[in-house]
Structures are given as C-alpha cells and as structure tokens.
Write an enzyme that holds these catalytic residues in place. Sequence first.
Site, PDB file in Angstrom:
ATOM      1  N   CYS A 195      -1.377   3.057  11.349  1.00 44.70           N
ATOM      2  CA  CYS A 195      -1.304   4.297  12.101  1.00 44.70           C
ATOM      3  C   CYS A 195      -2.513   4.367  13.027  1.00 44.70           C
ATOM      4  O   CYS A 195      -3.157   5.407  13.150  1.00 44.70           O
ATOM      5  CB  CYS A 195      -1.248   5.494  11.173  1.00 44.70           C
TER       6      CYS A 195
ATOM      7  N   ALA B 155       0.889  -1.170   0.000  1.00 45.63           N
ATOM      8  CA  ALA B 155       0.000   0.000   0.000  1.00 45.63           C
ATOM      9  C   ALA B 155       0.915   1.203   0.000  1.00 45.63           C
ATOM     10  O   ALA B 155       1.183   1.802   1.024  1.00 45.63           O
ATOM     11  CB  ALA B 155      -0.900  -0.024   1.231  1.00 45.63           C
TER      12      ALA B 155
ATOM     13  N   ASP C 263      -5.538  -4.559  -6.261  1.00 47.19           N
ATOM     14  CA  ASP C 263      -5.996  -4.744  -4.896  1.00 47.19           C
ATOM     15  C   ASP C 263      -4.961  -5.643  -4.224  1.00 47.19           C
ATOM     16  O   ASP C 263      -4.563  -6.657  -4.765  1.00 47.19           O
ATOM     17  CB  ASP C 263      -7.369  -5.434  -4.925  1.00 47.19           C
TER      18      ASP C 263
END
Lengths: 620, 187
Positions: free
Chosen positions: A451, A324, A375
């Site tokens: 995060c 990502a 994806d």
Amino acid sequence: MPALTRNKKKGAKLQTETPPLNRRTKSNTAPAKSHKPPLKKQRKGISYEKPEVVSNDDEEEEEEVSEQSDEELGSDFSSEEEEDTEPLADDFLGGSDDEEEEGTLGSSDSDSDGSDLEKESKAIDGEREREERDAKDELQMNIKEQPDEFRLPTKKELEEEASGPPDLPALQTRIKEIVRILSNFKDLRPEGVKRKEFVEQLKADLASYYGYNEFLIGTLVEMFPPVELMELIEAFEKKRPTSIRTNTLKTRRRDLADVLLNRGVNLDPLSKWSKVGLVVYDSQVPIGATPEYLAGFYMLQSASSFLPVMALAPRENERVVDMAAAPGGKTTYVASLMKNTGIIYANEMKVPRLKSLTANLHRMGVTNTVVCNYDGRELPKVFGQNSVDRVLLDAPCSGTGVISKDESVKTSKSANDIKKFADLQKQLILAAIDLVDAESKTGGYIVYSTCSIMIPENEAVIDYALKKRDVKLVPCGLDFGQAGFTRFREHRFHPTLEKTRRFYPHVHNMDGFFVAKLKKMSNETKASEGDEPVETKEQAQLSSDDDDDDEPKQDTKVDKNKGRIPISKPNNKGNKNKNTNVEGPRKQKKKRSQWKAEIAQAREDKRKVMRKNTKEPGRK
Amino acid sequence: MRPLDETETTVVFEKIFKFVGNNLKNIVENPSHEGPESEPGRYCFRLQKSRVYYVSESLVKRATNISRKSLVSLGTCIGKYTHAGSFHLTIMSLNLLAANAKHKVWLKPTSEMSFLYGNHVLKGGLGRITDSIVPGDGVVVFSMSDVPLGFGIAAKSTQDCRKLDPNGIVVLHQADIGEYLRDEDEL
C-alpha cells in the site's frame, strides 16, 4: 496596491472619505443593486429627465445625483420623482465626491431646473467617461502586475516567515503560483531564475502547508509533475469512501444490499470491476456493528485491498499461502473465492494481530484455513520449498499510499525507513517465490502488493526478484490502473515491469497501491531453464535433448535456452544474468536429465532397429 | 496439536449433543471439501493449547509441520477448556451448531440488539420457538430472517413458555455474535 483598496472600499461602505479612486472602483464593480429603503427618501430628488444618463451608468449618476439630494433636502423633496434602485452605500461614497465638485451645481439646481440639469448631465457624462478610462487602465495594470509581481521570496522574507506562525493563505497562493509557473516553465519563467529554485521553494511551502517531512515531499516532487502533484496531495487530505465486501460464502451482494438498505445504509455497487464490492456513502447505523456484519455477511475492506486477491485468482482445491494475513480481509476473500476448498495457510508475524485474524476467519465462516505465527522469511523451511500453488504477499510497507487514513506517515518516514522496508520486502519475496511449486498443475503464481507508492518498495523489489529467481511478470488481470515504472531517474528496471499496476487516490479514488503478479518458471534458483510448469514430458525431453547435443559448449547453452524460449515465454535478460552466475549445479542437474534422455533415446533407437529387423525378413 | 482422548471426547460430544441431538452423527461424518485433494475427506477434532478445533483431516495432515508454538488456529475452533478443566462452547462454533440445531428460537427484531449485548432472551422478545424443548436443552437463537445470532440454554419448556409473563427468561444466554466486537480479546 489597487486590489486592496477595492476590497477596502467595499467593506467600508458608510464612510464618507473620498479619495478620487472611490469613484473609479465603483464604476468597475457591478454590484447587485441592493435596495436600502431608508435612503430612498433622499433619492427622490433625482429627476426622470435624464433617461439616457441613467440607463448607461445607473449607479454613478444616481450616486452623484442622490448625493446632491442629500445636500439639499429641501429642494429635493420638492421634486418627488423616484429613482431606480441602487446601492446606497455607494451613494454615500460617490456622493461625497460629487459634493466637492458639484456643490455649486446642486445649489443652482434649486433655482432653475432646466439649464442646470443639462449642465449637470454633461458634467456627469464627463465624469463617467473619465472613470471608465481610469478603471480600464487600472484593470490592465492589475493583470500585468500579477505575473511580474511574483518572485521568489528572499532570504530575509523567509526568515521572517520562519520566525512567526505560518501564514497559510499566503503560502497557498504562493504554492499555486509556483505550480502555475512550473507547469509552463518556458513561457512563464521570470528572468534569471532557475527551475531548481522554484522547486525548492515549492517543496518547502508544501511541507509547511500540508505537514510533510522533507524526505517525503522531496520524493513526491520527483515522481510527479507539479499539477498532478497538487492533485495527489489534495487527494491525500481527504478520506476515500468506505467500502465493504460481500461474503459470498454466506450471501449474495444483492441480498446483502437489500438488507442493509432496510437498515438505513446508503450504498451502491462499488464499480464494474468487482462483483462483491459495495461502497457506503452514509449510514444511520454503525456499519461495523450491524447484526449482518457480526453474522459474517460482509467485511469492511478498502477497495484497493480487493485488487491483489483478484490478481491472485485462486482456484478450488489449491494450496495457498498468505504471508502477511492480519487482519484477514484478503485471506477471507481468498477463501470465499476458493469456496472453502483447498487449504490456506494464513501467516502473521505479530502476535497481537493474530486475534483479529482468527476472529475474522471464524466470523466469516472460513473453514479451510490454518493460522500460524512465523516470520515470513522462515516459511520455506516450515512448509518446504516448492510446496504450494499460490502465494499472496501483501508486504509490510511504509504506508505512503494510505496517508489519507494515517496522517502520521507524513512526518515519520525517512529514507532509512524506506530502505529497511525494501530490504525486508526483498527477503520476503524471495521466500514467497521459494514456497511456490513451479510445477503445480494449476498455479505457480505469486502476487506481491504494497500500500505504498514509493519506487524502492515496489518496482525495485520486483526487479530484484526477477534477477534472483526464475520468475517472470505476467499481466495482473486488472486492466485499469497505471503501468509501473520501467525507469526512474538513474534506475533502469526490466522492461516487463510495465505489467505491474499502480493505483493512485487522485486518479482511481482508492488508496495508493501497487500490485505485481509473478509466475514461477522453474524450481531452480538462479537457473534459466525457462520451462513452463505445464510442459509435458515430451517437451522436457526435447529441451534436454537440446542440452544433450550442446553439452560441451557453454555459450551455446545460452543460445539453446533462447531457442527454447519461444515455446515457453521469453525472459532473455534474466536468463543471461542467471547463466553467467552459476554453471556448476545446473550442469549437474542437466546431466541427470540428460542421462534419462539418453537412455530414452537409446531405447527408441533400439525399438526402431527392432522394427526394421522384423520388417526386413518380410513379415509385412 | 493432539487428538482428543476419551474423557475429552465424551465431554465435547455431550455438550454438542445438547444442541444438535442426533445430528451429531452428521457433524462427525460430514464429508469435507477442504484440502487440495478433490475427493472429500472427513472431519476430526483436535486439541491445541486447550482449544478444541473441528478440522478436516487433510488440513490436519498438512499442519503437522507447524510447530506447536506457532500454530494458532486450524479450521474451526468450537470451544475451549478452562483452567479448571471444564469445557465451554464458544461463539465460533455457531456456524456448525446452527446448521444442525434441533432446538431453535427466533427473536423479534426489537429484541435482537438486546440479545447481542449479552442479555438473556425474554418472553417478550420471542418470535417463534420449536416444540418439545426441555429445560436444560441447548437452543440456538436466530433472528426472524434466519440469521444465527448465538446460542444458550433453555430455561423453560415450550409449554411453560406460553404461560410465562413477558419478562420471564426463556433462554439463558451463553454466547452471541456481538462478542466478536465486545470480547475480541477473549476469543
């Protein structure tokens, strides 16, 4: 309400109202002796013949005396003795009292100074003592009253509050009170009130004062003790310092720091654990638009984003996947650590973010990267299973660790959102594990980071991965940071989860973050070989020999696995689970390796026999 | 992704030749350290979605299993073909060009920002200039601290530059690094 009156009196300095409390409060307060020149004239009436009195409680007496002088200007002006300075406002107020009580005295003053002065001094002494006593009593009362006074608001009061706009100062005091009580609940609790009620009230107050939704504040209250909770929430209100990362492909930190200092940027090295980070305190030029930035000498990146890449520690000539990748801060860091060798596959699912990813890669001079748009869950099909050395998965998450950057998270995340993210993250981490080649010579690592500080997105996902694949947790290489939870409320996680790391804004002054480093032990899913990827063929043979011997007994397989594990690293619990799940395919695979081992063994035996045969006839 | 055909290759090489001259040989034969093998491979050019990329061969091999729709970028993008069919070098090729440039121009600090906003280089902003520039040559623009800022086409030869008045255009702007902020969408 003595506290309020005190304030009022200070405010209403020039009023001449005289409730008896006035004097008391004045004696308690120790005001700065402000000098108000115009009123000095009036003070001239005070004599210097009362040194003792003056020294003890200057204000009071001077007040009283000066009030007298106010009353009888004529007589006062006659005695032109000056006085020490004192707050004249107090004079007025105190004076009014004195007027009432000592008007007669004052009048007699003008007639005969001597005896009257004595009487006055006695009266003043008496007054002073009385005031002191009253003041002390009042103080005591105030101290006692506060804890007793605090009680949870009743339903009526809550309704009243809810009907109007929130009273922020009152909320804040109430929050502080409840935190204080909760932090030492045994001693400070009022009678008959349960802890739960306090907690509920605290949640409601925090939610309305800071703007959180119920779900989020509830989770935070469960995770932290009250004092730490307050620190965390306060830390979320402020921004973390801006930090930048030097691009070691183009420059060194020292040189970059020099150039930026010349441009007028106030910066410092980030901290001991980073050799490429710089923290920017303030800057005369926009830090994201300097020619150095545009030339790719540095990247604007928060300190917490350095951590997963440092944990990943990629080496040169490796194959790395960043699942990502946008906007590319971590990818460019990986590339600079690899010095533009090897190959990085940077994947990003969302098309609008691809542009910033490619732009950043080109700007920073990264040439070993291939950017693709899939994806993340499809990647094992695209690249093939067991094909890369390391994977970095900075998973999409709820963002609860970066509330200081994005306040909307406070209100927009619900339990459902967290669950959706957790499901997605679990699928992604399995895909990441499948991508990695356990037998890679230099790698076999997956770093998972978010995060977010929520447990379902962090520890629960890692625990899931430990159960479903043959991986184990290894130390991240980040020695600062808090260890992850191994248990929380009703959840129990694998004990090795204490090797994961959590970072908090109120402890480490960076965004809330979670990092975990996994090592893939073998390429089999749900298997429990426990082989290290760097094992030599001998060891593999040994292990398969073991299997050979104990082939018929399934139970002993478990034991043998355990027995082998000291050679590689232990992962007992996981092994047990995996053993019970699938026996068939593992058996088949083992049979193949067993055949090979058998053949090798047979050859060895033959050789031994041959040697014996050659020796026997007495060659040597 | 496909290799460039004859015409495309000639067009691309011509454009690059304007900037690097004979160093073109260096560019094509540069040993590349990308890819997981430890022996250096070679670079090649590939065309993907009307953009030309300068990639190492080992990367190309490994990117073949990415479908055409999903492959976004490989190695370094050096330019793109417009709808009309002409090829332009983009700012992303700057690193490559700057390393091999034959004609260079250095800007004074005061006029750096002007160039980064997309303006042409004026005589007043010129710090240094390499000799033997012919009008129509590709020129790479540097700052005084040797940071590459962009590139353009020379409007005047070196000799003529000396005679120009301070507002005369020396280099016609083609691309600069400010585009990373201004034109992010078009890159």
